[in-house]
Design a protein around this motif. Structure first.
Motif, mmCIF file in Angstrom:
data_model
loop_
_atom_site.group_PDB
_atom_site.id
_atom_site.type_symbol
_atom_site.label_atom_id
_atom_site.label_comp_id
_atom_site.label_asym_id
_atom_site.label_seq_id
_atom_site.Cartn_x
_atom_site.Cartn_y
_atom_site.Cartn_z
ATOM 1 N N LEU A 111 0.819 -1.200 0.000
ATOM 2 C CA LEU A 111 0.000 0.000 0.000
ATOM 3 C C LEU A 111 0.860 1.260 0.000
ATOM 4 N N CYS A 112 1.895 1.280 0.854
ATOM 5 C CA CYS A 112 2.758 2.451 0.942
ATOM 6 C C CYS A 112 3.498 2.695 -0.368
ATOM 7 N N ARG A 113 3.988 1.667 -1.006
ATOM 8 C CA ARG A 113 4.709 1.837 -2.266
ATOM 9 C C ARG A 113 3.776 2.268 -3.387
ATOM 10 N N GLU A 114 2.540 1.759 -3.349
ATOM 11 C CA GLU A 114 1.579 2.181 -4.357
ATOM 12 C C GLU A 114 1.263 3.669 -4.212
ATOM 13 N N ASN A 115 1.122 4.127 -2.977
ATOM 14 C CA ASN A 115 0.849 5.543 -2.759
ATOM 15 C C ASN A 115 2.056 6.405 -3.099
ATOM 16 N N LEU A 116 3.262 5.865 -2.891
ATOM 17 C CA LEU A 116 4.464 6.579 -3.294
ATOM 18 C C LEU A 116 4.501 6.731 -4.808
ATOM 19 N N TYR A 152 -8.117 -2.097 1.294
ATOM 20 C CA TYR A 152 -7.772 -3.431 0.797
ATOM 21 C C TYR A 152 -8.356 -3.624 -0.601
ATOM 22 N N GLY A 153 -9.586 -3.151 -0.812
ATOM 23 C CA GLY A 153 -10.219 -3.266 -2.126
ATOM 24 C C GLY A 153 -9.478 -2.486 -3.192
ATOM 25 N N ASP A 154 -8.894 -1.320 -2.830
ATOM 26 C CA ASP A 154 -8.118 -0.539 -3.793
ATOM 27 C C ASP A 154 -6.912 -1.317 -4.299
ATOM 28 N N LEU A 155 -6.287 -2.074 -3.397
ATOM 29 C CA LEU A 155 -5.146 -2.895 -3.815
ATOM 30 C C LEU A 155 -5.597 -3.984 -4.777
ATOM 31 N N GLY A 156 -6.785 -4.539 -4.525
ATOM 32 C CA GLY A 156 -7.329 -5.524 -5.457
ATOM 33 C C GLY A 156 -7.566 -4.917 -6.824
ATOM 34 N N TYR A 157 -8.050 -3.658 -6.849
ATOM 35 C CA TYR A 157 -8.288 -2.975 -8.126
ATOM 36 C C TYR A 157 -6.975 -2.703 -8.857
ATOM 37 N N PHE A 159 -5.741 -6.339 -10.133
ATOM 38 C CA PHE A 159 -6.508 -7.098 -11.121
ATOM 39 C C PHE A 159 -7.758 -6.362 -11.617
ATOM 40 N N GLY A 160 -7.775 -5.037 -11.470
ATOM 41 C CA GLY A 160 -8.902 -4.263 -11.974
ATOM 42 C C GLY A 160 -10.156 -4.443 -11.141
ATOM 43 N N SER A 161 -11.292 -4.227 -11.758
ATOM 44 C CA SER A 161 -12.570 -4.288 -11.054
ATOM 45 C C SER A 161 -12.828 -5.667 -10.461
ATOM 46 N N PHE A 162 -12.404 -6.722 -11.179
ATOM 47 C CA PHE A 162 -12.592 -8.078 -10.661
ATOM 48 C C PHE A 162 -11.864 -8.255 -9.338
ATOM 49 N N GLY A 163 -10.621 -7.764 -9.263
ATOM 50 C CA GLY A 163 -9.846 -7.882 -8.036
ATOM 51 C C GLY A 163 -10.474 -7.123 -6.889
ATOM 52 N N GLN A 164 -11.017 -5.940 -7.175
ATOM 53 C CA GLN A 164 -11.666 -5.151 -6.139
ATOM 54 C C GLN A 164 -12.930 -5.843 -5.631
ATOM 55 N N TYR A 165 -13.769 -6.312 -6.549
ATOM 56 C CA TYR A 165 -15.015 -6.971 -6.144
ATOM 57 C C TYR A 165 -14.732 -8.262 -5.377
ATOM 58 N N LEU A 166 -13.735 -9.023 -5.819
ATOM 59 C CA LEU A 166 -13.394 -10.269 -5.130
ATOM 60 C C LEU A 166 -12.898 -9.993 -3.718
ATOM 61 N N THR A 167 -12.019 -9.004 -3.579
ATOM 62 C CA THR A 167 -11.482 -8.667 -2.262
ATOM 63 C C THR A 167 -12.585 -8.213 -1.317
ATOM 64 N N GLU A 168 -13.436 -7.316 -1.795
ATOM 65 C CA GLU A 168 -14.515 -6.814 -0.945
ATOM 66 C C GLU A 168 -15.532 -7.904 -0.622
#
Length: 424
Positions: free
Chosen positions: A76-81, A93-98, A101-110
């Motif tokens: 998360l920290c490196r992504e924000n950097l 956590y859902g943002d990391l999924g997005y 792997f895009g929307s699928f990763g976000q929906y799966l994580t959530e």
């Protein structure tokens, strides 16, 4: 965590105040977030796996969970950097999924987080029902009946607007957990002093290999609160010291878990119940602890359900008939929208109560939740995100370690689920 990562001050969760908690406050928050009712099922897990296998299993789960928590924070920290100066930042956590792997990763994580919250909420109800049944022993008073009686109370509590009013009860429940653990240890020492059992009579490693993943699922369930990792790190004033504090806290919690599981199994042996408080003698101190546990969980149940309500209500607020035009805040709800929110919260409680009334036993259900969604959230997703986003920059040993965590997590989830469903 490297030096660049330490300097990041981007808030991880918008709903959490950033950088206000002291070291002691963060320590308390970690303990409250991780330690829950699952700890009272550890002696049963040691009975299934054996005291040696159970001890090693809890230690491995504790170390792996800590490692994956660090992976999540690092990613998360490196992504924000990398996102510095842009409008897209990872906050949940859902943002990391997005980002992975895009929307699928976000929906799966959530979705997995939602299922995990539902599982924890159902476990709360089962725990309360079984303990109340043990206290009020009567053929007509089943644990399903107690769950049904709890429904109106939990619906009323879920309608309370401020969760901060209920937060002290979470601490109260943890205090009751500690008292229950102390009473179990006292019983063990008393039986040992009276010579009522022999150490050699207790199994070190079970001959039933199917019992190992079952006990492992229970251990994973005990380290609940993985989804709070980002909020806990963000809330600490000196965030650079969070990994070390987390390591010290996890080390202490893991040691306590091992000792409690060991002592609980030694005390009751093959008679150990899936909730060890059910083994306690019927005296005033044991009954007081059981009542205290139930009372604390009754008031903390709405806190456990809150993330579920947030997800449901977010969908409802998208309906035009529920919101006033040209408004986007919480005060934009129409009268129909406000009524709909109350109804949705009642439906959530009723649905969870129905599920809880169908659960055969706390231990089986806790192991199933730990083997499935908890293992996926705690092990598989962090390792997958780390490999996906930073695989090319990782050392070979880092890739190998992440891959081991990933595939072992998947295997454990599949095999543990099978063993729980078919029975140990």
């Amino acid at each position: 965590m490297d030096e660049d990562t330490k300097s990041i001050a981007t808030p991880l969760l918008e709903s959490s105040p950033s950088g206000t908690a002291s070291r002691l406050q963060t320590l308390g928050n970690i303990i409250v977030s991780i330690v829950g009712t699952g700890v009272l099922g550890l002696p049963f897990a040691f009975r299934i796996a054996g005291w040696l296998a159970g001890s090693l299993g809890v230690a491995i789960v504790g170390v792996t969970t800590y490692y994956c928590m660090l992976l999540l924070i690092q990613v998360l920290c490196r992504e924000n950097l990398a996102s510095n100066g842009s409008s897209v930042e990872a906050r949940t956590y859902g943002d990391l999924g997005y980002k992975s792997f895009g929307s699928f990763g976000q929906y799966l994580t959530e979705f997995l987080i939602l299922v995990a919250q539902c599982g924890g909420s159902v476990a709360y109800l089962v725990f309360i029902g079984q303990n109340l049944q043990s206290i009020f022993q009567h053929p007509g008073l089943t644990f399903q009946l107690f769950i049904i009686l709890l429904v109106p109370i939990e619906i009323g509590l879920s309608w309370i607007g401020s969760l901060s009013a209920l937060a002290p009860f979470s601490i109260f429940a943890d205090i009751c957990n500690v008292l229950a653990m102390a009473i179990v240890v006292k019983e063990d020492i008393q039986q040992a002093a009276e010579g009522e059992f022999s150490f050699g009579q207790r199994t070190a490693i079970t001959s039933n290999l199917g019992g190992l993943p079952f006990a492992g699922g229970m251990a994973v369930f005990c380290f609940e609160g993985f989804g709070m990792t980002l909020a806990l790190e963000n809330s600490m004033k000196d965030r650079a010291k969070f990994p070390r504090l987390l390591a010290q806290t996890f080390g202490g919690i893991t040691l306590v878990y091992i000792l409690f599981g060991f002592f609980g199994y030694m005390a009751y042996g093959d008679e150990t119940r899936d909730i060890v408080t059910l083994n306690l003698p019927r005296n005033w101190s044991s009954i007081a602890v059981q009542v205290g546990l139930c009372l604390g969980l009754v008031f903390t149940f709405p806190i456990m359900v809150h993330p579920i309500n947030e997800i449901v209500e977010e969908k409802l607020k998208r309906l035009q008939c529920f919101t006033k035009p040209c408004h986007s805040d919480n005060n934009s709800l129409t009268r129909l929208g406000k009524i709909g929110i109350y109804i949705s919260r009642a439906i959530v409680v009723i649905g969870l109560a129905i599920l809880a009334s169908c659960v055969p036993a706390f231990g089986v259900f806790a192991s199933l939740v730990g083997s499935t969604v908890c293992a996926l959230i705690s092990f598989v997703l962090p390792a997958t995100f780390h490999l996906k986003l930073f695989g090319s920059s990782l050392h070979l040993w880092q890739k190998a370690l992440d891959s081991v965590v990933l595939f072992c997590g998947l295997f454990f989830a599949a095999y543990g689920t099978y063993n729980t469903v078919v029975g140990v």
